[in-house]
Design a protein around this motif. Structure first.
Motif, PDB file in Angstrom:
ATOM      1  N   PRO A   1      86.730  44.244  58.149  1.00  0.00           N
ATOM      2  CA  PRO A   1      87.476  44.941  59.250  1.00  0.00           C
ATOM      3  C   PRO A   1      87.221  44.332  60.409  1.00  0.00           C
ATOM      4  CG  PRO A   1      86.372  46.583  57.817  1.00  0.00           C
ATOM      5  CD  PRO A   1      85.912  45.491  57.613  1.00  0.00           C
ATOM      6  N   GLY A   2      87.963  44.645  61.672  1.00  0.00           N
ATOM      7  CA  GLY A   2      87.750  44.271  63.036  1.00  0.00           C
ATOM      8  C   GLY A   2      88.080  42.844  63.204  1.00  0.00           C
ATOM      9  N   LEU A   3      88.806  42.190  62.627  1.00  0.00           N
ATOM     10  CA  LEU A   3      89.329  40.541  62.934  1.00  0.00           C
ATOM     11  C   LEU A   3      90.628  40.450  63.292  1.00  0.00           C
ATOM     12  CD1 LEU A   3      87.464  38.969  59.925  1.00  0.00           C
ATOM     13  CD2 LEU A   3      86.441  38.847  62.185  1.00  0.00           C
ATOM     14  N   GLY A   4      91.177  41.522  63.499  1.00  0.00           N
ATOM     15  CA  GLY A   4      92.700  41.545  64.112  1.00  0.00           C
ATOM     16  C   GLY A   4      93.677  41.395  63.041  1.00  0.00           C
ATOM     17  N   PRO A   5      94.740  40.846  63.607  1.00  0.00           N
ATOM     18  CA  PRO A   5      95.625  40.432  62.636  1.00  0.00           C
ATOM     19  C   PRO A   5      95.407  39.162  61.451  1.00  0.00           C
ATOM     20  CG  PRO A   5      96.652  40.457  64.931  1.00  0.00           C
ATOM     21  CD  PRO A   5      95.274  40.447  64.967  1.00  0.00           C
ATOM     22  N   LEU A   6      94.325  38.370  61.786  1.00  0.00           N
ATOM     23  CA  LEU A   6      93.968  37.334  60.913  1.00  0.00           C
ATOM     24  C   LEU A   6      93.480  38.015  59.715  1.00  0.00           C
ATOM     25  CD1 LEU A   6      92.904  34.348  63.188  1.00  0.00           C
ATOM     26  CD2 LEU A   6      94.961  34.640  61.569  1.00  0.00           C
ATOM     27  N   GLY A   7      92.611  39.094  59.941  1.00  0.00           N
ATOM     28  CA  GLY A   7      91.958  39.648  58.783  1.00  0.00           C
ATOM     29  C   GLY A   7      93.170  40.450  57.844  1.00  0.00           C
ATOM     30  N   GLY A   8      94.046  40.847  58.314  1.00  0.00           N
ATOM     31  CA  GLY A   8      95.363  41.502  57.516  1.00  0.00           C
ATOM     32  C   GLY A   8      95.964  40.296  56.978  1.00  0.00           C
ATOM     33  N   ILE A   9      96.414  39.099  57.542  1.00  0.00           N
ATOM     34  CA  ILE A   9      96.881  37.947  56.832  1.00  0.00           C
ATOM     35  C   ILE A   9      96.001  37.474  55.902  1.00  0.00           C
ATOM     36  CG2 ILE A   9      97.732  35.579  57.189  1.00  0.00           C
ATOM     37  CD1 ILE A   9      98.650  36.272  60.277  1.00  0.00           C
ATOM     38  N   ALA A  10      94.752  37.346  56.029  1.00  0.00           N
ATOM     39  CA  ALA A  10      93.730  36.815  55.003  1.00  0.00           C
ATOM     40  C   ALA A  10      93.646  37.601  53.584  1.00  0.00           C
ATOM     41  CB  ALA A  10      92.360  36.895  55.531  1.00  0.00           C
ATOM     42  N   ALA A  11      93.776  38.913  54.005  1.00  0.00           N
ATOM     43  CA  ALA A  11      93.970  40.185  52.769  1.00  0.00           C
ATOM     44  C   ALA A  11      95.427  39.941  51.904  1.00  0.00           C
ATOM     45  CB  ALA A  11      93.899  41.333  53.292  1.00  0.00           C
ATOM     46  N   ALA A  12      96.397  39.682  52.810  1.00  0.00           N
ATOM     47  CA  ALA A  12      97.818  39.465  52.337  1.00  0.00           C
ATOM     48  C   ALA A  12      97.782  38.036  51.479  1.00  0.00           C
ATOM     49  CB  ALA A  12      98.956  39.251  53.294  1.00  0.00           C
ATOM     50  N   LEU A  13      97.198  36.978  51.922  1.00  0.00           N
ATOM     51  CA  LEU A  13      96.913  35.740  51.315  1.00  0.00           C
ATOM     52  C   LEU A  13      96.271  35.904  50.006  1.00  0.00           C
ATOM     53  CD1 LEU A  13      96.442  33.285  54.153  1.00  0.00           C
ATOM     54  CD2 LEU A  13      98.848  33.686  53.007  1.00  0.00           C
ATOM     55  N   ASP A  14      95.043  36.668  50.185  1.00  0.00           N
ATOM     56  CA  ASP A  14      94.408  36.838  48.775  1.00  0.00           C
ATOM     57  C   ASP A  14      95.151  37.715  47.713  1.00  0.00           C
ATOM     58  OD1 ASP A  14      91.635  36.925  47.600  1.00  0.00           O
ATOM     59  OD2 ASP A  14      92.063  39.099  47.588  1.00  0.00           O
ATOM     60  N   HIS A  15      95.776  38.680  48.323  1.00  0.00           N
ATOM     61  CA  HIS A  15      96.767  39.538  47.468  1.00  0.00           C
ATOM     62  C   HIS A  15      97.631  38.661  46.628  1.00  0.00           C
ATOM     63  CE1 HIS A  15      98.341  43.299  45.400  1.00  0.00           C
ATOM     64  NE2 HIS A  15      99.351  42.566  45.873  1.00  0.00           N
ATOM     65  N   ALA A  16      98.322  37.680  47.327  1.00  0.00           N
ATOM     66  CA  ALA A  16      99.570  36.884  46.944  1.00  0.00           C
ATOM     67  C   ALA A  16      98.761  35.958  45.907  1.00  0.00           C
ATOM     68  CB  ALA A  16     100.181  36.302  48.150  1.00  0.00           C
TER      69      ALA A  16
END
Length: 177
Positions: free
Chosen positions: A61-76
């Motif tokens: 947590p705490g990395l801003g939108p890039l942390g969210g994009i990283a999670a989405a890419l991993d899930h994908a």
């Protein structure tokens, strides 16, 4: 569809809004629900990243939108999706011409709102590495590092950052109804 995952990023701190903007109401529904509906026609599946019930940011947590994009890419990548179309929970309306333009090139992102982008799932490892070494943790900075094409929106994109923005959007929706 063609292996596209939609991801609504809902993990921000909502400092300018003053409360959880994903839960803010617009025309009787949450901004998060509006964003999910706006994204759904363009993708095979929609996930939420961040917030109480969403996928957790990566690598932490705490990395801003890039942390969210990283999670989405991993899930994908782990669920067989080729690309991820990302938007923020504060983007309740997606202009159709802009989405079509983004879909023509991957990676690509909206020049005015870089959180709105199309990212190949294969970029997940690059993003995780970038987050560990890059001095700048902006979506634009990462997008430049992977050669993503910035696309100008042909129309203004409604973005809700403050309660005043929400009120203005609600009034505009009443006028166009």
């Amino acid at each position: 569809m063609s292996g596209l995952l939609g991801a609504v990023l809902a993990g921000g701190q909502s400092r300018r809004f003053g409360s959880d903007k994903a839960a803010a109401l617009l025309d009787g529904d949450t901004l998060l629900a509006h964003a999910r509906r706006a994204l759904a026609p363009h993708v095979d599946e929609v996930v939420v990243v961040g917030g109480i019930d969403g996928l957790p940011d990566l690598p932490r947590p705490g990395l801003g939108p890039l942390g969210g994009i990283a999670a989405a890419l991993d899930h994908a990548a782990t669920h067989g999706f080729r690309c991820v179309l990302t938007i923020g929970c504060d983007m309740p309306v997606l202009p159709e011409p802009l989405v079509k333009a983004l879909m023509q090139r991957e990676p690509s992102f909206c020049a005015e709102a870089p959180i709105l982008g199309l990212w190949p799932a294969a970029l997940g490892a690059h993003l995780l590495s970038y987050l560990e070494v890059a001095p700048e943790r902006s979506v634009r900075g990462w997008a430049r590092s992977v050669g993503a094409l910035p696309i100008l929106s042909p129309v203004p994109i409604p973005n809700v950052n403050t309660p005043t923005d929400l009120t203005a959007l609600a009034e505009a929706m009443l006028v166009t109804s």
